[in-house]
Write an enzyme that holds these catalytic residues in place. Structure first.
Site, PDB file in Angstrom:
ATOM      1  N   HIS A 162       0.689  -1.184  -0.123  1.00  0.00           N
ATOM      2  CA  HIS A 162       0.022  -0.051   0.110  1.00  0.00           C
ATOM      3  C   HIS A 162       0.881   1.264   0.094  1.00  0.00           C
ATOM      4  CE1 HIS A 162      -3.929   1.705   1.520  1.00  0.00           C
ATOM      5  NE2 HIS A 162      -3.416   2.792   0.863  1.00  0.00           N
ATOM      6  N   HIS A 184       1.717   5.260  -2.165  1.00  0.00           N
ATOM      7  CA  HIS A 184       1.218   6.113  -3.078  1.00  0.00           C
ATOM      8  C   HIS A 184       2.359   6.727  -3.831  1.00  0.00           C
ATOM      9  CE1 HIS A 184      -2.893   6.047  -1.767  1.00  0.00           C
ATOM     10  NE2 HIS A 184      -2.487   5.817  -0.727  1.00  0.00           N
ATOM     11  N   LEU A 185       2.707   6.411  -4.979  1.00  0.00           N
ATOM     12  CA  LEU A 185       3.899   6.918  -5.893  1.00  0.00           C
ATOM     13  C   LEU A 185       3.511   8.159  -6.503  1.00  0.00           C
ATOM     14  CD1 LEU A 185       5.902   3.554  -6.560  1.00  0.00           C
ATOM     15  CD2 LEU A 185       5.980   5.177  -4.679  1.00  0.00           C
ATOM     16  N   ARG A 186       2.356   8.428  -6.600  1.00  0.00           N
ATOM     17  CA  ARG A 186       1.888   9.938  -7.310  1.00  0.00           C
ATOM     18  C   ARG A 186       2.163  10.126  -8.965  1.00  0.00           C
ATOM     19  NH1 ARG A 186      -1.348  10.426  -2.998  1.00  0.00           N
ATOM     20  NH2 ARG A 186      -0.362  11.240  -0.990  1.00  0.00           N
ATOM     21  N   ASN A 214      -4.452   6.405  -7.224  1.00  0.00           N
ATOM     22  CA  ASN A 214      -5.254   7.655  -7.134  1.00  0.00           C
ATOM     23  C   ASN A 214      -4.096   8.620  -7.602  1.00  0.00           C
ATOM     24  OD1 ASN A 214      -3.536   7.464  -4.860  1.00  0.00           O
ATOM     25  ND2 ASN A 214      -4.666   8.543  -3.661  1.00  0.00           N
ATOM     26  N   ASP A 264      -8.705   3.047  -3.350  1.00  0.00           N
ATOM     27  CA  ASP A 264      -8.285   3.698  -2.309  1.00  0.00           C
ATOM     28  C   ASP A 264      -8.024   5.218  -2.330  1.00  0.00           C
ATOM     29  OD1 ASP A 264      -6.794   3.329   0.458  1.00  0.00           O
ATOM     30  OD2 ASP A 264      -5.192   4.455  -0.609  1.00  0.00           O
ATOM     31  N   HIS A 314      -5.219  -0.409   5.751  1.00  0.00           N
ATOM     32  CA  HIS A 314      -5.032   0.387   6.659  1.00  0.00           C
ATOM     33  C   HIS A 314      -6.057   0.321   7.964  1.00  0.00           C
ATOM     34  CE1 HIS A 314      -7.483   3.060   4.333  1.00  0.00           C
ATOM     35  NE2 HIS A 314      -6.405   3.733   3.674  1.00  0.00           N
ATOM     36  N   ASP A 347       1.064   2.541   3.787  1.00  0.00           N
ATOM     37  CA  ASP A 347       0.082   3.606   3.108  1.00  0.00           C
ATOM     38  C   ASP A 347       1.011   5.228   3.061  1.00  0.00           C
ATOM     39  OD1 ASP A 347      -1.934   5.107   2.314  1.00  0.00           O
ATOM     40  OD2 ASP A 347      -2.933   5.337   4.364  1.00  0.00           O
ATOM     41  N   HIS A 406       3.319  14.265   0.444  1.00  0.00           N
ATOM     42  CA  HIS A 406       2.822  15.466  -0.080  1.00  0.00           C
ATOM     43  C   HIS A 406       3.656  16.410   0.171  1.00  0.00           C
ATOM     44  CE1 HIS A 406      -1.519  14.106  -0.049  1.00  0.00           C
ATOM     45  NE2 HIS A 406      -1.298  13.376   1.032  1.00  0.00           N
TER      46      HIS A 406
HETATM   47  O1  DOR Z   1      -3.999   9.415   4.351  1.00  0.00           O
HETATM   48  C1  DOR Z   1      -4.363   9.035   3.304  1.00  0.00           C
HETATM   49  N1  DOR Z   1      -3.570   9.529   2.231  1.00  0.00           N
HETATM   50  N2  DOR Z   1      -5.332   8.037   3.144  1.00  0.00           N
HETATM   51  C2  DOR Z   1      -5.590   7.747   2.095  1.00  0.00           C
HETATM   52  O2  DOR Z   1      -6.396   7.093   2.055  1.00  0.00           O
HETATM   53  C3  DOR Z   1      -4.949   8.233   0.856  1.00  0.00           C
HETATM   54  C4  DOR Z   1      -3.822   8.743   0.971  1.00  0.00           C
HETATM   55  C5  DOR Z   1      -3.339   9.890  -0.130  1.00  0.00           C
HETATM   56  O3  DOR Z   1      -3.374   9.560  -1.428  1.00  0.00           O
HETATM   57  O4  DOR Z   1      -2.849  10.798   0.054  1.00  0.00           O
HETATM   58 ZN    ZN Z   2      -6.500   4.367   1.989  1.00  0.00          ZN
END
Ligand code: DOR
Ligand code: ZN
Length: 427
Positions: free
Chosen positions: A60, A62-64, A94, A154, A234, A311, A315
């Protein structure tokens, strides 16, 4: 013995000093270390004083990329993974555009091959619904063929139980598991703060733990009814854990993950100082109470929760330096996960067996990924780790572009010195 390409000498493996013999990317033998050894033409890696651990798997992340490369991209995310001890990374859909069609999946895989040809291996997760909008199913056959290892919405909970049910059934036709982000869509979605004492004191909009537990119960009932596995992302609270334990006792094919932050942090982390709040502790689902944290630890140790995942949600600094309610949710995790969870093993909070299961065998079994258990024939995926090396979490010390962690400035213990994937040194 087959021709040996690599010998790792005198590494500490679960209390023993061993020599590890690698042939064609696979474990050939693990033997009690001997004083002198003729390596022949094999490469030799001296590991005296270092612990060896099997590479970790993170299901899990997020590589953006594509779309939000200023937060993270595949090159920087896989660098953080490599130094974080991870050989397998599953990345969420996402992105922008969303990973809901083959060209996006192919782009992700192409970038991973270009920048990290020897690994970490990237396994994209396809969107469950087009644009993550929850209205129409994504083309799962196309996504599976392109290389998606699982499907998930997600970040955005699916409102319609009918669409969710169809998605679970359809994904199973392609031998893929659905990963559900459990959050009731009618109860303050993505508030990032637990509803309770702390949220009242800070005067912040918040989300109760039942928002998670309600969807956990829906998923358990659906999984049982359809007799199809569903993986719960999560898990953060006691209510969910109790439901999952009950479901597993009934034989429901549910699996679940939690993250290092729910094991080590509570809603108190939101209050940086008396009158201030820390947006880096804003995450979805939110950090909960101490009772929840204890329940999550117990559930991970007893196997109610199968695995760990970061997770990892990077950012930009400026995005988090805003009023609490407009700050995005997420904690950067790939760089700190290993130290944080190995510290728990050293403190006796988690057993070593739990650590190994939660980061290696369980996630790989759920998603059918390569795993090293140091048995001949396993992929030679392992890293040499200095358990005692202290380091400070600073922006420069993190390989990820994401610097958004409540752990900034803290001292951690344990650093990866070198990492091998399929017998090749990647860092
Ligand atoms: O805290 C989170 N950030 N929860 C999520 O489900 C998505 C993720 C994100 O993509 O920043
Ligand atoms: Zn999530």
């Amino acid at each position: 013995m087959a021709k040996i390409d690599l010998i790792v000498r005198r590494a500490r493996l679960d209390g023993r000093d061993v020599d590890i013999f690698v042939s064609r990317g696979k474990i050939e033998a693990v033997r009690k270390s001997v004083k002198t050894l003729d390596p022949g033409d094999a490469k030799v890696e001296e590991a005296f004083g270092l612990t060896v651990l099997p590479s970790l798997t993170d299901v899990h992340v997020h590589l953006r990329e594509p779309g939000f490369e200023y937060k993270e991209d595949i090159e920087s995310g896989l660098r953080a993974a490599a130094w974080g001890g991870f050989s397998n990374i599953m990345c969420m859909a996402n992105t922008k555009p969303v990973n809901d069609c083959a060209p996006v999946t192919e782009l992700m895989l192409e970038k991973a091959r270009r920048y990290w040809p020897k690994g970490p291996r990237l396994f994209p997760i396809g969107a469950l619904t087009k644009g993550l909008k929850g209205k129409e199913l994504a083309p799962m056959a196309e996504l599976a063929r392109a290389g998606c290892a699982a499907f998930s919405n997600d970040g955005v909970p699916i409102e319609s139980s009918k669409i969710f049910r169809n998605a679970v059934e359809y994904a199973s036709d392609w031998d893929r598991v659905v990963i559900d982000h459990c959050e009731d869509p009618y109860l303050d979605v993505a508030a990032g703060v637990n509803e309770g004492e702390v949220s009242s004191r800070l005067g912040l909009p918040a989300q109760p733990d039942v928002a998670e537990a309600m969807q956990v119960s829906r998923d358990i009932l659906l999984s049982e009814y359809l007799d199809i596995p569903i993986h719960l992302a999560h898990i953060s609270c006691k209510k969910s854990v109790d439901l999952i334990r009950f479901a597993k006792a009934r034989g429901v094919k549910i699996t679940a993950e939690t993250t290092p932050h729910y094991l080590t942090m509570t809603e108190d982390f939101l209050e940086a100082e008396e009158t201030e709040y820390d947006t880096n502790a804003k995450v979805n689902p939110p950090l909960r109470t101490e009772a929840d944290r204890q329940a999550v630890i117990e559930a991970l140790n007893d196997g109610t929760l199968d695995c760990l995942a970061t997770d990892h949600a990077p950012h930009a600094v400026y995005e988090k330096e805003v009023e609490f309610d407009v700050a995005p949710c997420g904690i950067t995790g790939l760089d700190t996960a290993l130290s944080v969870t190995w510290e728990l093993v050293r403190e006796g909070v988690l057993t070593r067996e739990t650590f190994i299961r939660a980061w290696t065998t369980a996630p790989c079994a759920i998603f059918n990924l390569p795993v090293n258990t140091f048995v001949p024939g396993d992929p030679a995926d392992f890293f040499l780790f200095d358990e005692d090396q202290e380091w400070i979490v600073t922006p420069e010390a993190l390989h990820s572009k994401g610097k958004n962690t409540p752990l900034m400035g803290t001292v951690r213990k344990g650093r990866v010195k070198t990492h091998f994937i399929a017998g090749k040194k990647i860092v």
